[in-house]
Design a protein around this motif. Sequence first.
Motif, PDB file in Angstrom:
ATOM      1  N   GLN A 117      27.308  38.540  21.294  1.00 13.36           N
ATOM      2  CA  GLN A 117      27.262  38.697  19.793  1.00 13.36           C
ATOM      3  C   GLN A 117      28.089  38.140  19.153  1.00 13.36           C
ATOM      4  N   GLY A 118      28.405  36.625  19.465  1.00 15.43           N
ATOM      5  CA  GLY A 118      29.375  35.828  18.898  1.00 15.43           C
ATOM      6  C   GLY A 118      30.677  35.645  19.404  1.00 15.43           C
ATOM      7  N   ARG A 119      31.022  36.836  20.284  1.00 15.81           N
ATOM      8  CA  ARG A 119      32.468  36.655  20.931  1.00 15.81           C
ATOM      9  C   ARG A 119      32.524  35.609  22.028  1.00 15.81           C
ATOM     10  N   PRO A 120      33.637  35.038  22.109  1.00 16.71           N
ATOM     11  CA  PRO A 120      33.565  33.803  23.111  1.00 16.71           C
ATOM     12  C   PRO A 120      33.963  34.537  24.477  1.00 16.71           C
ATOM     13  N   ALA A 121      33.574  33.621  25.421  1.00 23.76           N
ATOM     14  CA  ALA A 121      33.820  34.253  26.923  1.00 23.76           C
ATOM     15  C   ALA A 121      35.514  34.584  27.041  1.00 23.76           C
ATOM     16  N   PRO A 122      35.812  35.456  28.054  1.00 25.01           N
ATOM     17  CA  PRO A 122      37.045  35.937  27.948  1.00 25.01           C
ATOM     18  C   PRO A 122      37.955  34.807  28.615  1.00 25.01           C
ATOM     19  N   GLU A 123      39.339  34.716  28.233  1.00 22.79           N
ATOM     20  CA  GLU A 123      40.181  33.832  28.887  1.00 22.79           C
ATOM     21  C   GLU A 123      40.705  34.276  30.178  1.00 22.79           C
ATOM     22  N   LEU A 124      40.590  33.549  31.018  1.00 28.04           N
ATOM     23  CA  LEU A 124      40.631  34.035  32.412  1.00 28.04           C
ATOM     24  C   LEU A 124      42.006  33.407  33.111  1.00 28.04           C
ATOM     25  N   ARG A 125      42.463  32.441  32.458  1.00 26.86           N
ATOM     26  CA  ARG A 125      43.682  31.513  33.038  1.00 26.86           C
ATOM     27  C   ARG A 125      44.932  32.730  33.262  1.00 26.86           C
ATOM     28  N   GLY A 126      45.332  32.754  34.343  1.00 25.88           N
ATOM     29  CA  GLY A 126      46.698  33.614  34.613  1.00 25.88           C
ATOM     30  C   GLY A 126      46.313  35.104  34.918  1.00 25.88           C
ATOM     31  N   ARG A 127      44.823  35.515  34.965  1.00 22.67           N
ATOM     32  CA  ARG A 127      44.734  36.684  34.998  1.00 22.67           C
ATOM     33  C   ARG A 127      43.814  37.219  36.196  1.00 22.67           C
ATOM     34  N   THR A 128      43.614  38.503  36.882  1.00 26.33           N
ATOM     35  CA  THR A 128      42.932  38.533  37.931  1.00 26.33           C
ATOM     36  C   THR A 128      41.492  38.895  37.317  1.00 26.33           C
ATOM     37  N   ALA A 129      40.237  38.151  37.800  1.00 28.73           N
ATOM     38  CA  ALA A 129      39.057  38.045  37.405  1.00 28.73           C
ATOM     39  C   ALA A 129      38.360  39.085  38.368  1.00 28.73           C
ATOM     40  N   ILE A 130      37.988  40.079  38.228  1.00 25.56           N
ATOM     41  CA  ILE A 130      37.251  41.180  39.084  1.00 25.56           C
ATOM     42  C   ILE A 130      35.755  41.020  38.568  1.00 25.56           C
ATOM     43  N   VAL A 131      35.230  40.558  39.391  1.00 22.08           N
ATOM     44  CA  VAL A 131      33.526  40.311  39.184  1.00 22.08           C
ATOM     45  C   VAL A 131      32.855  41.604  39.898  1.00 22.08           C
ATOM     46  N   VAL A 132      31.851  42.354  39.156  1.00 20.39           N
ATOM     47  CA  VAL A 132      31.435  43.551  39.591  1.00 20.39           C
ATOM     48  C   VAL A 132      29.677  43.417  39.592  1.00 20.39           C
ATOM     49  N   ASP A 133      29.190  43.926  40.667  1.00 14.16           N
ATOM     50  CA  ASP A 133      27.793  43.994  40.508  1.00 14.16           C
ATOM     51  C   ASP A 133      27.311  45.216  41.249  1.00 14.16           C
ATOM     52  N   ASP A 134      26.105  45.756  41.180  1.00 11.40           N
ATOM     53  CA  ASP A 134      25.824  47.083  41.924  1.00 11.40           C
ATOM     54  C   ASP A 134      25.620  46.754  43.364  1.00 11.40           C
ATOM     55  N   GLY A 135      25.404  45.717  43.958  1.00 16.09           N
ATOM     56  CA  GLY A 135      25.263  45.508  45.162  1.00 16.09           C
ATOM     57  C   GLY A 135      24.721  44.140  45.596  1.00 16.09           C
ATOM     58  N   LEU A 136      24.851  43.651  46.750  1.00 15.98           N
ATOM     59  CA  LEU A 136      24.643  42.320  47.139  1.00 15.98           C
ATOM     60  C   LEU A 136      23.404  42.278  48.167  1.00 15.98           C
ATOM     61  N   PRO A 154      41.417  31.305  36.861  1.00 15.61           N
ATOM     62  CA  PRO A 154      42.062  32.652  36.870  1.00 15.61           C
ATOM     63  C   PRO A 154      43.128  32.479  37.943  1.00 15.61           C
ATOM     64  N   GLU A 155      44.189  33.337  38.010  1.00 10.78           N
ATOM     65  CA  GLU A 155      45.171  33.540  38.956  1.00 10.78           C
ATOM     66  C   GLU A 155      44.556  34.011  40.303  1.00 10.78           C
ATOM     67  N   ARG A 156      43.580  35.070  40.354  1.00  8.31           N
ATOM     68  CA  ARG A 156      42.993  35.582  41.496  1.00  8.31           C
ATOM     69  C   ARG A 156      41.543  36.182  40.922  1.00  8.31           C
ATOM     70  N   VAL A 157      40.796  35.855  42.154  1.00 13.87           N
ATOM     71  CA  VAL A 157      39.371  36.203  41.761  1.00 13.87           C
ATOM     72  C   VAL A 157      39.072  37.453  42.995  1.00 13.87           C
ATOM     73  N   VAL A 158      38.386  38.710  42.514  1.00 11.30           N
ATOM     74  CA  VAL A 158      38.289  39.654  43.414  1.00 11.30           C
ATOM     75  C   VAL A 158      36.766  39.898  43.132  1.00 11.30           C
ATOM     76  N   LEU A 159      35.855  40.143  44.077  1.00 10.96           N
ATOM     77  CA  LEU A 159      34.607  40.571  44.140  1.00 10.96           C
ATOM     78  C   LEU A 159      34.460  41.967  44.393  1.00 10.96           C
ATOM     79  N   ALA A 160      33.811  42.766  43.531  1.00 13.73           N
ATOM     80  CA  ALA A 160      33.857  44.546  44.003  1.00 13.73           C
ATOM     81  C   ALA A 160      32.475  44.782  43.865  1.00 13.73           C
ATOM     82  N   VAL A 161      31.965  45.358  44.991  1.00 12.95           N
ATOM     83  CA  VAL A 161      30.644  46.059  44.722  1.00 12.95           C
ATOM     84  C   VAL A 161      30.653  47.476  45.733  1.00 12.95           C
ATOM     85  N   PRO A 162      29.707  48.263  45.251  1.00 12.11           N
ATOM     86  CA  PRO A 162      29.644  49.462  46.163  1.00 12.11           C
ATOM     87  C   PRO A 162      28.815  49.119  47.381  1.00 12.11           C
ATOM     88  N   VAL A 163      27.879  48.251  47.819  1.00 13.60           N
ATOM     89  CA  VAL A 163      27.118  48.149  48.702  1.00 13.60           C
ATOM     90  C   VAL A 163      26.469  46.707  48.988  1.00 13.60           C
TER      91      VAL A 163
END
Length: 218
Positions: A117-136, A154-163
């Motif tokens: 809704q008009g918001r830009p994508a978040p700035e990730l440089r220097g941050r930990t990006a935690i990518v989340v889905d309900d499963g893979l 980003p400084e660090r990329v983490v993928l987090a999923v329940p299953v």
Amino acid sequence: MRFRDRRQAGRELAEQLRVRQEKGALPHPVVLALPRGGVAVAREVADALDAPLDVLVVRKIGAPFQEELGVGAIAGDAEPLYDERALDRLGLSEATLAPIVERERAELRRREELYRQGRPAPELRGRTAIVVDDGLATGSTARAALRAVREADPERVVLAVPVASPEAADLLQSETDELICLHQPAAFMAVGLWYEDFDQLTDDDVLQALHGQRPVRH
């Protein structure tokens, strides 16, 4: 091990992540949900980590004769990322899939416009990006998502999923700094089998979660 619903899965996943956060392993986190299903999980994670929540829209490229059979994925404006082995096995080419890619990119842009809704994508440089889905299942959409996130430095990329299927988990180990997965059943079959309630979410559910509300049906 089955989860009651995405919210319960998100709370269990959040516990694992909160322990890492307390140890300093997740500096300046931003939670990026893969909509639609990942948003209900990610809302719980973002709340537990006191982190901003946004979406990373990725679309699966399905085989022409069976849309649920993913042979690739697209994220943002990046070129499609194909599963070359699947293309060879099914006798498909990038030219054959071009109309499907065009359709999925149009849907990707529709969802990005609606959810942001008009918001830009978040700035990730220097941050930990935690990518989340309900499963893979195959991991193809998550792989496209992770590569798009890397482009934002980003400084660090983490993928987090329940299953996840063991195959998808193996595929994605090299695409992320850390993979956090609560359950990797050997007889995986499909993500939905590991949830008692796996109703499909709507665009309204996504918008409610992004605005800090609980999706009505979950």
